[in-house]
Write an enzyme that holds these catalytic residues in place. Structure first.
Site, PDB file in Angstrom:
ATOM      1  N   ARG D  90       4.466  -6.835 -34.935  1.00 22.72           N
ATOM      2  CA  ARG D  90       5.293  -8.085 -35.203  1.00 22.72           C
ATOM      3  C   ARG D  90       5.034  -8.420 -36.863  1.00 22.72           C
ATOM      4  O   ARG D  90       5.792  -9.039 -37.419  1.00 22.72           O
ATOM      5  CB  ARG D  90       4.570  -8.999 -34.523  1.00 22.72           C
ATOM      6  N   GLU D  93       7.302  -6.304 -38.710  1.00 27.24           N
ATOM      7  CA  GLU D  93       8.385  -7.026 -38.433  1.00 27.24           C
ATOM      8  C   GLU D  93       8.786  -8.055 -39.355  1.00 27.24           C
ATOM      9  O   GLU D  93       9.908  -8.314 -40.223  1.00 27.24           O
ATOM     10  CB  GLU D  93       8.929  -7.298 -37.117  1.00 27.24           C
ATOM     11  N   SER D 116      -0.853 -10.251 -55.660  1.00 30.27           N
ATOM     12  CA  SER D 116      -2.100  -9.216 -55.419  1.00 30.27           C
ATOM     13  C   SER D 116      -2.384  -9.248 -53.875  1.00 30.27           C
ATOM     14  O   SER D 116      -2.511 -10.174 -53.374  1.00 30.27           O
ATOM     15  CB  SER D 116      -3.010  -9.786 -56.138  1.00 30.27           C
TER      16      SER D 116
END
Lengths: 149, 149, 149, 149, 149, 149, 149, 149, 149, 149
Positions: D90, D93, D116
């Site tokens: 997830r 994704e 960063s």
């Protein structure tokens, strides 16, 4: 010393063949579906304490192995991105051939969103048929809409 | 000049958005399921002559495009081995998480063999549910046994 | 003739540079967050009719393009499995370096399940800091438990 | 004889299950956040001498293992470029769907540069919600500009 | 209509060959190093308004192209994960053969952290040598430590 | 029984942590640069007999291991085509972002050919800087021209 | 407008078939070997001005194309990491089957180092043989030793 | 218990370093070329009974290992599709850079077909040269034409 | 303890070399074709009880191994997506070069559908030929049509 | 201007659908097998002059296209390493499942070597069968032995 759930899965598979245990026996022992129970035995789901103990007794597992059954596992049971086993490949092929159709039809009915693979259940049954029996599978997953914010 | 079925699929998708056609309208027009019809429109199945003409009229396709609808296409609707679209990925995840369980349970019930992805049908329905509606999918595939020879 | 949402995304990107439009202007125009609006303009979310018309006017899109903005798109904005752009790669690196920690901590707090990427929102803000300003990102996703059945 | 930090990570994971230790207990023991501590225990960060000794005592590690905890490790906790575990996927994704939006919005606010992943911190909290609790994650990373020279 | 910085890079490369422009001439025109200027012309860095106009004049670019030069680009100039061009491959080989040594030596000197590729500069010079001239490259990147929190 | 140089590399790494040896100590012991010595200890270069014996004594290696140090090894220290460790990845990113620029500038100065990665040396130094110390790396590789024949 | 050497290669291939030119004719025209000339025509080597003009006249190229022939190209003529064409694959197979033997034998004769692919030439001849003619290929590459420093 | 030829290859490599055996000694012992003998020792060719016994005596192998030397092995000596070792990579680079030229020139001389990698031999020699010795390799493979049928 | 069919395959391969058993002997022992029997011994098919016992006696397997021979295995005998062994690669090349022709011709004769790889048999024979003996392979697979629904 | 044989293949496929030509008609026209003719039309084989002219007339090709039909093509008809089309995938699955068996049985009969894919022919026929017709394929390839030298 066990350091990954996969080792427990291998113990279960080994015991299963040696003792001739069936997945549906395991399911009955913990009073849950054969689909969820098999997935859990194969390292994809988490047992609670009493389920883990029952499974442990059935397959003859150590206390350490039983403890691991209660830890949320790293999931995923395919060895390669595209599965090589013919039975599992056919399912990948269904996703490949019908994937865009499934997407279009769910969006047509529900709008933008997905069918959940978490709030999800599966039921596999034999469907008798004079032309050769069929495998009948029912998948049920909650529709989750994308929301704007 | 059309040299690949994908070009016809793009014409259909383009016409669908412009004209606001629904997949279930296309299915009704050729009196088949919405699942098969959508797969065929998306370049995964072959229409017969009369189906192709009906689809061609609905989406406003040229005669050449209609001829291509009747040719067995190169199938596969995923752009990458692991799909990136979240809805389609959830299906890939089901194969990944449950693949080994599906294999074990089909073998336990039927013996060695596969569930066909060719002699196969799919039915997608809305399942009303007070906790949020669900997507209910029924898959039916003939069991094909491995035979020794 | 448009046959993929990506073409609309390219029209928006082209218009954005030519006209000097900002993403936050687009967000204000449709009264939603800049995060959701940008994702939708980049082809990852679906606009409703009135949003699509507002966006269409802002970027000078054709009616056909505006129709496509209202269709659930094929999602995924990375060109390769591992992103090459340094800014996006740093996010991939966070998933790579912290992925197992995130998994462990969510399971420790919530049990087995996932953090939804659908019932999900994101908020990106500048965090002023004398040692150099920071990017502050808040992610909020519903916890979805795995249930036995 | 230990020749890779991964072996120490496996010892820690094994001890954690056997002894029922929680990551937040480990964090408290060395008075740092649960996020950094977990990442360090999982082989992604370097402990100093006193932290390593405390962790070693908690998990029952050998002196050799404790020495390895103080060596900068080869980082990266994903087994494959695209993660297969649903929870970690997830997050991948999110990078896939929102990656381009994150890039656009950081550039709109800060100009060309990156957020960063080194001068970086993460905080994971439960967010109570009547519709189901949510996972709330705050990421903070220093903005680093590209400079011309 | 331009929808990706790559199109501007191709215009610059085309003009460069047709007009016989040198990268060092472009660098002189905007009074920056040849390394940064070339990277920027090849779509890896962002020009400011006056630099973009100077470059646009030198290579004969349209106003739209000049606008694109001022937008932070999607970076990454390799067509494949492992480069096929022999000159670029030698650099990949250096990372492959010396990568672990570079990591060990930077950690030995600085502790855990990285050498920045953002706060970074590069200088390429001919080094005369009776056994054949050498390419001398100086890389300078800020050390960024991992901090516990 | 040793059948691959990697096993000797693991012995060296193991001894290094256990005994607290530094790479620069190993370099001093054989009177060569720390860069070459580290690469050789990590299995990328070949020691001569006297160097191998010195290194063997320092790290406490068996005669068999010392014999392996004198055999030209199978080189390459990255586990994956795209490195996952953040420090090593930054170098890959430099090749990705600057690769085409390096190619263009070397060709502009030297004509068609490559910078050798064999007749090559590297020097890594700390560069003190009030804004944070920097890693300064000098690479020197012979230019090898392509010749027509 | 040409923006990549590949476009010139395609012009040459197109003209070659249309005009029935042979590679050995091109080689004679510029008085170099057929191996180098073919590689250069296929976009792997750089022509000098007079060679480029001769080649341009032979294949009927524009001035712009002739200018591109004099620019050091991005090299690499395989479309995929593992070649699919049977003739080229056999060469890949030779590297796969004999690669380790070649490495061992060159090291046994020369010590650690490589056979240059830059200071390199190739000669392909028909070798008459009563059992079927053979392809005889002579490769000559300078040995480049690794040096310690 | 040996279950793969690779294990025998590792025994040979281990014995070779321990005993200081040279490949050309092994070749002399069985009176064949050093190229074929090395390939066979490295698990790419099949020894006959008397050759296997001679090799077995030279390297001190068990009877079981000697039996495996006489079984046609699973061939392929590269660990990855693109080799990482610099010496072997240069050969891959030759295939990459010259692959299309080799194909064109063999077709120009022989017509459509391939150069066999089975009916094939290789000879590697040192070529003395005042500018640095060269590796001279002669490859000879039967031409196999495609025939129509 | 056996946890994967592959371990049994390795036992069979090991015994086969040690005892000098031939595949056709194994086939005769269970009165089936050598093709099916070999595939089953190599872990691709499932033996029934009496076959497994006969095979177990022939190769000297333990009862646990014999039990595993009766479990439907995870199939797929290639180590990589593209096989590296020259004999197996030639078959992959046939699929690569002739794949589209096979598809066209089967569709021309049968319509849309596939040739089954499950209801399938294979027969491999030596075909004597004065120009060199040939391998003659007959494949027979049931045609399975796609049906509309 | 044609610069790749693929363009001619697309012209043939386009004409085939428009004109309703069958592959067996093309085969009859040039008096060769349907298998070779189809492969040649699909860009995998080389026509001679008279065949190319006959094919050109049948499909209505330009003189330039006819010239390209007589040039040895870059072969390989799969778009991805693992084919996605179900019919072609079944053949890949046969190689995957039976690959090691084919190898073992050919070696058992012939010794070490390969079955040629060049000196090769294929014959595809309908095999009538009361349980459903079958696809019968005969493959014939010359055995090529590895020889020592």
């Amino acid at each position: 010393m066990i350091s990954h759930r996969d080792e427990v899965t291998q113990m279960i598979l080994s015991a299963k063949v040696l003792k001739g245990i069936k997945w549906c026996d395991a399911a009955k022992a913990i009073k849950l579906s054969k689909e969820w129970t098999t997935a859990a035995c194969l390292g994809q789901m988490t047992f609670n304490k009493s389920q883990a103990e029952t499974i442990g007794e059935l397959f003859g597992l150590s206390d350490e192995a039983i403890a691991w059954l209660q830890v949320a596992p790293y999931k995923g049971s395919l060895a390669t991105a595209v599965p090589t086993d013919p039975l599992i490949y056919r399912w990948y092929e269904v996703v490949n051939v019908y994937g865009s159709s499934i997407k279009e039809l769910i969006h047509e009915e529900f709008g933008d969103g997905i069918m959940s693979a978490i709030d999800f259940s599966m039921d596999i049954q034999r469907e008798e048929n004079p032309n050769g029996d069929r495998v009948n599978v029912v998948l049920s997953g909650k529709f989750l809409p994308y929301k704007s914010y």
